[in-house]
Motif scaffolding. Sequence first.
Motif, short mmCIF file in Angstrom:
data_model
loop_
_atom_site.label_atom_id
_atom_site.label_comp_id
_atom_site.label_asym_id
_atom_site.label_seq_id
_atom_site.Cartn_x
_atom_site.Cartn_y
_atom_site.Cartn_z
N ARG A 176 0.91 -1.18 0.11
CA ARG A 176 -0.05 0.08 0.17
C ARG A 176 0.76 1.30 0.08
NH1 ARG A 176 -5.13 -0.89 4.33
NH2 ARG A 176 -6.14 -2.32 2.74
N SER A 177 0.41 2.27 -0.50
CA SER A 177 1.15 3.56 -0.66
C SER A 177 1.29 3.99 0.72
CB SER A 177 0.16 4.67 -1.33
OG SER A 177 0.82 5.86 -1.28
N GLY A 178 2.47 4.53 1.03
CA GLY A 178 2.80 4.96 2.37
C GLY A 178 3.56 4.05 3.44
N ASN A 179 3.37 2.69 2.85
CA ASN A 179 3.82 1.48 3.53
C ASN A 179 5.38 1.06 2.72
OD1 ASN A 179 1.98 1.31 5.72
ND2 ASN A 179 0.82 0.32 4.50
N PHE A 180 6.14 0.30 3.39
CA PHE A 180 7.19 -0.49 2.82
C PHE A 180 7.30 -1.73 2.79
CE2 PHE A 180 8.91 -0.56 6.81
CZ PHE A 180 10.44 -1.21 6.65
N ILE A 181 6.37 -2.51 3.43
CA ILE A 181 6.13 -3.68 3.64
C ILE A 181 4.90 -4.34 3.11
CG2 ILE A 181 6.00 -5.71 5.25
CD1 ILE A 181 8.51 -4.42 5.60
N PRO A 182 5.00 -5.26 2.15
CA PRO A 182 3.58 -5.71 1.43
C PRO A 182 2.53 -6.15 2.55
CG PRO A 182 5.56 -6.83 0.45
CD PRO A 182 5.98 -6.08 1.92
N LYS A 183 1.32 -5.90 2.18
CA LYS A 183 0.26 -6.11 2.84
C LYS A 183 0.25 -7.74 3.56
CE LYS A 183 -3.69 -4.47 4.80
NZ LYS A 183 -3.38 -3.73 6.00
N PRO A 184 0.22 -8.60 2.70
CA PRO A 184 0.40 -10.07 3.32
C PRO A 184 1.39 -10.24 4.36
CG PRO A 184 0.28 -10.37 0.91
CD PRO A 184 0.63 -8.66 1.31
N LEU A 185 2.69 -9.81 4.40
CA LEU A 185 3.71 -9.88 5.32
C LEU A 185 3.18 -9.05 6.59
CD1 LEU A 185 7.03 -9.82 3.46
CD2 LEU A 185 5.72 -11.90 4.63
N LYS A 186 2.73 -7.92 6.40
CA LYS A 186 2.14 -7.07 7.55
C LYS A 186 1.20 -7.56 8.23
CE LYS A 186 1.57 -2.67 7.51
NZ LYS A 186 2.49 -1.81 8.44
N ILE A 187 0.21 -8.43 7.59
CA ILE A 187 -0.91 -9.21 8.35
C ILE A 187 -0.21 -10.44 9.00
CG2 ILE A 187 -2.89 -10.61 8.00
CD1 ILE A 187 -3.51 -8.88 5.53
N ALA A 188 0.65 -11.36 8.26
CA ALA A 188 1.15 -12.24 9.13
C ALA A 188 2.14 -11.69 10.14
CB ALA A 188 2.22 -12.95 8.11
N ASP A 189 2.71 -10.77 10.27
CA ASP A 189 3.51 -10.15 11.33
C ASP A 189 2.42 -9.64 12.48
OD1 ASP A 189 6.12 -9.39 12.64
OD2 ASP A 189 5.08 -7.39 12.25
N PHE A 190 1.40 -9.18 12.24
CA PHE A 190 0.27 -8.78 13.14
C PHE A 190 -0.10 -9.92 13.97
CE2 PHE A 190 -4.00 -7.93 14.52
CZ PHE A 190 -3.66 -6.88 15.38
N VAL A 191 -0.64 -11.03 13.25
CA VAL A 191 -1.22 -12.20 13.43
C VAL A 191 -0.07 -13.01 14.42
CG1 VAL A 191 -2.03 -14.50 12.80
CG2 VAL A 191 -3.07 -12.27 11.80
N SER A 192 0.96 -12.88 13.90
CA SER A 192 2.06 -13.64 14.92
C SER A 192 2.40 -12.77 16.24
CB SER A 192 3.30 -13.90 14.12
OG SER A 192 3.83 -12.71 13.85
N LYS A 193 2.35 -12.03 16.07
CA LYS A 193 2.53 -11.08 17.35
C LYS A 193 1.16 -10.92 18.36
CE LYS A 193 6.05 -8.24 15.52
NZ LYS A 193 6.81 -6.95 15.18
N ASN A 194 -0.08 -11.04 17.88
CA ASN A 194 -1.14 -11.01 18.62
C ASN A 194 -1.88 -12.36 18.51
OD1 ASN A 194 -0.98 -8.00 19.15
ND2 ASN A 194 -0.87 -8.16 16.83
N PHE A 195 -1.31 -13.26 18.32
CA PHE A 195 -1.94 -14.84 18.21
C PHE A 195 -2.92 -15.05 19.62
CE2 PHE A 195 -2.14 -19.35 18.48
CZ PHE A 195 -3.00 -19.67 17.29
N CYS A 196 -2.21 -14.81 20.66
CA CYS A 196 -2.66 -15.12 21.98
C CYS A 196 -4.08 -14.41 22.09
CB CYS A 196 -1.94 -14.99 22.97
SG CYS A 196 -0.51 -16.01 23.02
N GLU A 197 -4.01 -13.11 21.59
CA GLU A 197 -5.31 -12.23 21.68
C GLU A 197 -6.49 -12.59 21.09
OE1 GLU A 197 -4.08 -8.43 21.55
OE2 GLU A 197 -2.42 -8.57 22.64
N LEU A 198 -6.15 -13.48 19.85
CA LEU A 198 -7.53 -13.95 18.92
C LEU A 198 -8.39 -14.79 19.44
CD1 LEU A 198 -5.36 -14.29 15.61
CD2 LEU A 198 -6.75 -12.14 16.55
#
Length: 128
Positions: A106-128
Amino acid sequence: MDPVLETLKLLKNSFQLLLVDGHGVLHPRRCGLASYVGVITNNPTIGVAKNLLYGTVGADDFVRYDGNMLGFAIKREKHSRKTIYISTGHRESLSTSIQLVKALTRSGNFIPKPLKIADFVSKNFCEL
């Protein structure tokens, strides 16, 4: 590398391409995590790394080592230090890898969206 392969076994849906947070051929051994996973699974992979381990970025943003074009650098903004390094992992060309990563970022980001989502999920897995 076993955690990556074990995680892929858990997927219920097939995929056409795997973005890997790591290097492909832009690696001192020319076989980073993206290459390894792609070869082992025989799936197309692209390496997207945040650090340059090998080679030199030219004025055209291509990363070369010993005369070989191994990757491409994308800066978040013209004067930013935040850069990602794209390299082929397995069964993808460098030009296609660059196009796909740019299309998935996405514009303004430098990490592709699928990797951003994977990173978020991996760090917040216990909260899901």
